[in-house]
Design a protein around this motif. Structure first.
Motif, PDB file in Angstrom:
ATOM      1  N   TYR A  33       0.850  -1.201   0.000  1.00 17.55           N
ATOM      2  CA  TYR A  33       0.000   0.000   0.000  1.00 17.55           C
ATOM      3  C   TYR A  33       0.883   1.248   0.000  1.00 17.55           C
ATOM      4  O   TYR A  33       0.671   2.186  -0.763  1.00 17.55           O
ATOM      5  CB  TYR A  33      -0.888  -0.064   1.242  1.00 17.55           C
ATOM      6  N   ASN A  49      -9.210   5.724  -1.417  1.00 19.76           N
ATOM      7  CA  ASN A  49      -9.402   5.245  -0.045  1.00 19.76           C
ATOM      8  C   ASN A  49      -8.806   6.240   0.950  1.00 19.76           C
ATOM      9  O   ASN A  49      -9.413   6.618   1.943  1.00 19.76           O
ATOM     10  CB  ASN A  49      -8.742   3.876   0.115  1.00 19.76           C
ATOM     11  N   ARG A  50      -7.606   6.677   0.646  1.00 24.09           N
ATOM     12  CA  ARG A  50      -6.920   7.637   1.525  1.00 24.09           C
ATOM     13  C   ARG A  50      -7.709   8.964   1.568  1.00 24.09           C
ATOM     14  O   ARG A  50      -7.880   9.563   2.620  1.00 24.09           O
ATOM     15  CB  ARG A  50      -5.506   7.843   0.962  1.00 24.09           C
ATOM     16  N   GLY A 102      -6.008  -0.227  12.084  1.00 22.41           N
ATOM     17  CA  GLY A 102      -5.495  -0.544  10.747  1.00 22.41           C
ATOM     18  C   GLY A 102      -4.952   0.733  10.128  1.00 22.41           C
ATOM     19  O   GLY A 102      -5.289   1.100   9.002  1.00 22.41           O
ATOM     20  N   THR A 103      -4.099   1.390  10.895  1.00 20.59           N
ATOM     21  CA  THR A 103      -3.572   2.723  10.556  1.00 20.59           C
ATOM     22  C   THR A 103      -2.738   2.719   9.280  1.00 20.59           C
ATOM     23  O   THR A 103      -2.810   3.644   8.477  1.00 20.59           O
ATOM     24  CB  THR A 103      -2.689   3.194  11.730  1.00 20.59           C
ATOM     25  N   GLY A 104      -1.916   1.697   9.122  1.00 16.55           N
ATOM     26  CA  GLY A 104      -1.001   1.654   7.973  1.00 16.55           C
ATOM     27  C   GLY A 104       0.292   2.404   8.269  1.00 16.55           C
ATOM     28  O   GLY A 104       0.419   3.100   9.285  1.00 16.55           O
ATOM     29  N   ASP A 144      -2.362  -0.851  14.902  1.00 16.26           N
ATOM     30  CA  ASP A 144      -2.058  -1.711  13.753  1.00 16.26           C
ATOM     31  C   ASP A 144      -1.379  -2.959  14.299  1.00 16.26           C
ATOM     32  O   ASP A 144      -0.772  -2.931  15.372  1.00 16.26           O
ATOM     33  CB  ASP A 144      -1.153  -0.997  12.745  1.00 16.26           C
ATOM     34  N   ASN A 145      -1.467  -4.060  13.558  1.00 19.71           N
ATOM     35  CA  ASN A 145      -0.823  -5.287  14.029  1.00 19.71           C
ATOM     36  C   ASN A 145       0.453  -5.592  13.240  1.00 19.71           C
ATOM     37  O   ASN A 145       1.055  -6.638  13.428  1.00 19.71           O
ATOM     38  CB  ASN A 145      -1.783  -6.482  13.947  1.00 19.71           C
ATOM     39  N   ASP A 185      -3.858  -6.635  17.449  1.00 20.85           N
ATOM     40  CA  ASP A 185      -4.622  -7.227  16.364  1.00 20.85           C
ATOM     41  C   ASP A 185      -6.105  -6.972  16.604  1.00 20.85           C
ATOM     42  O   ASP A 185      -6.634  -7.278  17.673  1.00 20.85           O
ATOM     43  CB  ASP A 185      -4.339  -8.746  16.331  1.00 20.85           C
ATOM     44  N   MET A 186      -6.752  -6.437  15.590  1.00 19.88           N
ATOM     45  CA  MET A 186      -8.196  -6.157  15.650  1.00 19.88           C
ATOM     46  C   MET A 186      -8.992  -7.418  15.988  1.00 19.88           C
ATOM     47  O   MET A 186     -10.080  -7.340  16.565  1.00 19.88           O
ATOM     48  CB  MET A 186      -8.590  -5.627  14.274  1.00 19.88           C
ATOM     49  N   ILE A 235     -10.510   1.859   8.142  1.00 22.38           N
ATOM     50  CA  ILE A 235     -10.392   2.267   6.748  1.00 22.38           C
ATOM     51  C   ILE A 235      -9.417   1.337   6.013  1.00 22.38           C
ATOM     52  O   ILE A 235      -8.239   1.255   6.375  1.00 22.38           O
ATOM     53  CB  ILE A 235      -9.899   3.738   6.639  1.00 22.38           C
TER      54      ILE A 235
HETATM   55  C1  LIG Z   1      -4.395  -0.935   3.373  1.00 25.23           C
HETATM   56  S1  LIG Z   1      -3.769  -0.418   4.921  1.00 25.23           S
HETATM   57  C2  LIG Z   1      -4.869   0.923   5.273  1.00 25.23           C
HETATM   58  C3  LIG Z   1      -4.193   2.063   6.025  1.00 25.23           C
HETATM   59  C4  LIG Z   1      -5.075   3.256   6.363  1.00 25.23           C
HETATM   60  N1  LIG Z   1      -6.167   2.884   7.258  1.00 25.23           N
HETATM   61  C5  LIG Z   1      -5.634   3.900   5.131  1.00 25.23           C
HETATM   62  O1  LIG Z   1      -6.811   3.636   4.833  1.00 25.23           O
HETATM   63  O2  LIG Z   1      -4.930   4.604   4.429  1.00 25.23           O
HETATM   64  C6  LIG Z   1      -4.411  -1.676   6.025  1.00 25.23           C
HETATM   65  C7  LIG Z   1      -3.726  -1.727   7.377  1.00 25.23           C
HETATM   66  O3  LIG Z   1      -4.511  -2.585   8.229  1.00 25.23           O
HETATM   67  C8  LIG Z   1      -3.621  -3.327   9.021  1.00 25.23           C
HETATM   68  N2  LIG Z   1      -4.307  -4.541   9.493  1.00 25.23           N
HETATM   69  C9  LIG Z   1      -4.695  -5.603   8.750  1.00 25.23           C
HETATM   70  N3  LIG Z   1      -5.262  -6.523   9.529  1.00 25.23           N
HETATM   71  C10 LIG Z   1      -5.220  -6.040  10.797  1.00 25.23           C
HETATM   72  C11 LIG Z   1      -5.652  -6.548  12.055  1.00 25.23           C
HETATM   73  N4  LIG Z   1      -6.220  -7.743  12.165  1.00 25.23           N
HETATM   74  N5  LIG Z   1      -5.451  -5.794  13.167  1.00 25.23           N
HETATM   75  C12 LIG Z   1      -4.875  -4.566  13.075  1.00 25.23           C
HETATM   76  N6  LIG Z   1      -4.443  -4.039  11.904  1.00 25.23           N
HETATM   77  C13 LIG Z   1      -4.614  -4.756  10.774  1.00 25.23           C
HETATM   78  C14 LIG Z   1      -2.457  -3.625   8.084  1.00 25.23           C
HETATM   79  O4  LIG Z   1      -1.295  -3.950   8.807  1.00 25.23           O
HETATM   80  C15 LIG Z   1      -2.339  -2.327   7.322  1.00 25.23           C
HETATM   81  O5  LIG Z   1      -1.415  -1.455   7.916  1.00 25.23           O
END
Ligand SMILES: C[S@@+](CC[C@H](N)C(=O)[O-])C[C@H]1O[C@@H](n2cnc3c(N)ncnc32)[C@H](O)[C@@H]1O
Length: 272
Positions: free
Chosen positions: A23, A57-58, A81-83, A107-108, A134-135, A162
């Motif tokens: 991403y 998305n962003r 899921g901050t990224g 984030d995980n 982890d979510m 998001i």
């Molecule tokens: C595509 S990025 C999206 C980042 C940001 N929210 C945005 O929309 O620009 C998805 C993020 O979700 C995190 N993620 C995925 N599964 C997760 C979980 N089970 N718990 C926490 N974070 C998670 C990933 O590590 C990744 O950093």
């Protein structure tokens, strides 16, 4: 890569492509490796719209953050899921409107943790915190001291999921973990999410999904009805649940977008 000192002691799994880094690569970031770039390029090859989609998305996240802070008076945010930090991050968006806003990031992915310092640049009046969790284990988030110290859970919170729910493959599990988090939010809180769907470009998206699986990532499509289900108990803000580029588009958005280039629904709801 940003600061190599940040990553000591973390298993960043450089040997395989990683969703957060792919991403980052596709959005033009620098926190990615050859394996991620290779997977990103292969994904763009099967679905050339992927970059536009990710930018949309962003942009949705930016619009929602601004909307909740400016038009709904929300001063506390929980972003799961901050990224990998990508400017502007959520706190930069909302603190521009409300410098005293508090934001908790979750984030995980260890690579996101390694870069979490870039998320700790709060205004002096506001506050940010980062939780590595982890979510799928919501209690680890809800019980974290960083959350309790940063957010007043008796006051409305803006929950942001998001671009992350497609990483939870099992539908029941996805609904259940969202439910467990929203259950603890007081009424007057808001929930914003983008939810992946293949309804607008089934053929190329079937190939994209194969591509994600080939490099070890999941990509779970959901129907519009399923997307709605995440918002049970919430009153949707206008225009309801729509393809995310159609949710209150504004002048700073990325221009004309073809519907077939967007594979996520987006919505914002208020907890009643
Ligand atoms: C595509 S990025 C999206 C980042 C940001 N929210 C945005 O929309 O620009 C998805 C993020 O979700 C995190 N993620 C995925 N599964 C997760 C979980 N089970 N718990 C926490 N974070 C998670 C990933 O590590 C990744 O950093």
């Amino acid at each position: 890569m940003g600061n190599p000192d940040d990553v000591q002691g973390l298993d960043l799994r450089f040997d395989r492509a990683h969703g957060a880094r792919i991403y980052d690569y596709i959005l033009g970031g620098k926190d990615n490796y050859p394996v991620d770039r290779k997977a990103g390029d292969a994904s763009i090859e099967v679905w050339p719209a992927l970059r536009v989609h990710m930018q949309a998305n962003r942009a949705f996240m930016h619009r929602v953050g601004r909307f909740l802070a400016a038009e709904r008076g929300i001063r506390q945010f929980l972003d799961i899921g901050t990224g990998i930090p990508t400017q502007p991050n959520l706190h930069e968006i909302v603190q521009e409107v409300a410098p005293d806003a508090h934001i908790v990031y979750v984030d995980n992915d260890p690579i996101v943790l390694a870069h979490a310092r870039a998320l700790m640049t709060s205004t002096p009046e506001g506050r940010t915190a980062y939780i590595s969790a982890d979510m799928r284990e919501p209690e680890a988030i809800l019980g974290a001291k960083e959350l309790r110290e940063t957010l007043d859970m008796s006051r409305p919170v803006g929950l942001m999921l998001i671009g992350m729910l497609h990483f939870i493959e099992d539908d029941d599990e996805a609904f259940e973990v969202v439910r467990r988090v929203v259950d603890v939010l007081p009424s007057g809180s808001f929930f914003a999410a983008t939810i992946a769907t293949d309804e607008f470009a089934p053929e190329p998206l079937a190939k994209l999904r194969e591509q994600y699986y080939a490099h070890g990532e999941t990509l779970t499509w959901r129907t519009k009805d399923q997307a709605h289900q995440f918002f049970e108990g919430f009153e949707l803000e206008e225009p309801g649940l729509v393809q995310m580029h159609k949710w209150r588009p504004d002048s700073v958005d990325i221009g004309e977008i073809d519907d077939a280039d967007i594979c996520m629904y987006g919505a914002v709801g208020r907890k009643t």
